[in-house]
Design an enzyme around this catalytic site. Sequence first.
Site, mmCIF file in Angstrom:
data_model
loop_
_atom_site.group_PDB
_atom_site.id
_atom_site.type_symbol
_atom_site.label_atom_id
_atom_site.label_comp_id
_atom_site.label_asym_id
_atom_site.label_seq_id
_atom_site.Cartn_x
_atom_site.Cartn_y
_atom_site.Cartn_z
ATOM 1 N N ILE A 40 0.854 -1.281 0.153
ATOM 2 C CA ILE A 40 0.051 0.010 0.038
ATOM 3 C C ILE A 40 0.786 1.306 0.009
ATOM 4 O O ILE A 40 0.454 2.265 -0.503
ATOM 5 C CB ILE A 40 -1.001 -0.033 1.219
ATOM 6 C CG1 ILE A 40 -2.177 0.858 0.947
ATOM 7 C CG2 ILE A 40 -0.373 0.357 2.627
ATOM 8 C CD1 ILE A 40 -3.366 0.712 1.920
ATOM 9 N N HIS A 110 5.861 -12.435 5.884
ATOM 10 C CA HIS A 110 5.904 -11.785 4.510
ATOM 11 C C HIS A 110 7.201 -11.395 3.858
ATOM 12 O O HIS A 110 7.965 -11.085 4.866
ATOM 13 C CB HIS A 110 4.846 -10.490 4.420
ATOM 14 C CG HIS A 110 5.300 -9.453 5.102
ATOM 15 N ND1 HIS A 110 4.799 -9.563 6.650
ATOM 16 C CD2 HIS A 110 6.092 -8.293 5.121
ATOM 17 C CE1 HIS A 110 5.252 -8.544 7.126
ATOM 18 N NE2 HIS A 110 6.012 -7.768 6.111
HETATM 19 P P1 5GP Z 1 6.900 -4.838 7.331
HETATM 20 O O1 5GP Z 1 7.266 -3.648 8.062
HETATM 21 O O2 5GP Z 1 5.872 -5.561 8.744
HETATM 22 O O3 5GP Z 1 7.969 -5.536 7.074
HETATM 23 O O4 5GP Z 1 6.112 -4.723 6.322
HETATM 24 C C1 5GP Z 1 4.914 -4.228 6.253
HETATM 25 C C2 5GP Z 1 4.206 -3.797 4.939
HETATM 26 O O5 5GP Z 1 2.858 -3.807 4.817
HETATM 27 C C3 5GP Z 1 4.703 -2.255 4.593
HETATM 28 O O6 5GP Z 1 5.588 -2.318 3.704
HETATM 29 C C4 5GP Z 1 3.397 -1.842 4.668
HETATM 30 O O7 5GP Z 1 3.236 -0.510 3.657
HETATM 31 C C5 5GP Z 1 2.272 -2.664 3.948
HETATM 32 N N1 5GP Z 1 1.053 -2.624 4.332
HETATM 33 C C6 5GP Z 1 0.474 -2.094 5.858
HETATM 34 N N2 5GP Z 1 -0.897 -2.298 5.696
HETATM 35 C C7 5GP Z 1 -1.271 -2.597 4.476
HETATM 36 C C8 5GP Z 1 -2.606 -2.930 3.905
HETATM 37 O O8 5GP Z 1 -3.655 -2.601 4.429
HETATM 38 N N3 5GP Z 1 -2.608 -3.123 2.680
HETATM 39 C C9 5GP Z 1 -1.292 -3.491 1.866
HETATM 40 N N4 5GP Z 1 -1.517 -3.974 0.663
HETATM 41 N N5 5GP Z 1 -0.106 -3.172 2.326
HETATM 42 C C10 5GP Z 1 0.026 -2.859 3.781
#
Ligand code: 5GP
Length: 126
Positions: A40, A110
């Site tokens: 997103i 992820h």
């Molecule tokens: P992390 O920091 O956990 O490795 O990455 C989480 C990712 O999820 C971030 O890059 C963030 O932009 C993305 N993200 C968070 N909420 C959403 C959402 O509701 N939809 C999508 N498509 N991505 C999200």
Amino acid sequence: MPVQGLPPYDDNNIFAKILRGEIPCKKVFENDWALAFHDIAPQAPVHVLVIPKGKYCSFADFSANAPAEEIAGFARAVGQVARDLGLEAPGYRLISNMGEHSGQEVPHYHAHILAGRPLGRMLPKT
Ligand code: 5GP
């Protein structure tokens, strides 16, 4: 089995809601093992997230607890997404954040696929 020091899986995390179809996503791939969709808040021209369908909080949890078939299915899905997006020739970066020091925000395991321009050093020099 829970990984020591980590909280249990939270069914209300945002990716669990995406998997259940409660929140929309811009899907790029789905099979029995994985769902891939655009981030997103993209950090590069291509920024796709690939998530396993199983309930794993992090790479620590996934690598310790997922059956071998699921680990293989997920890894192959990541590779296929990158291939399908035409990223093999230019190249891409594959990142998984795990835990506090990494800045992991969403507690469902992820992989980030980042691509679309030269990405520079893996981490900025400090
Ligand atoms: P992390 O920091 O956990 O490795 O990455 C989480 C990712 O999820 C971030 O890059 C963030 O932009 C993305 N993200 C968070 N909420 C959403 C959402 O509701 N939809 C999508 N498509 N991505 C999200």
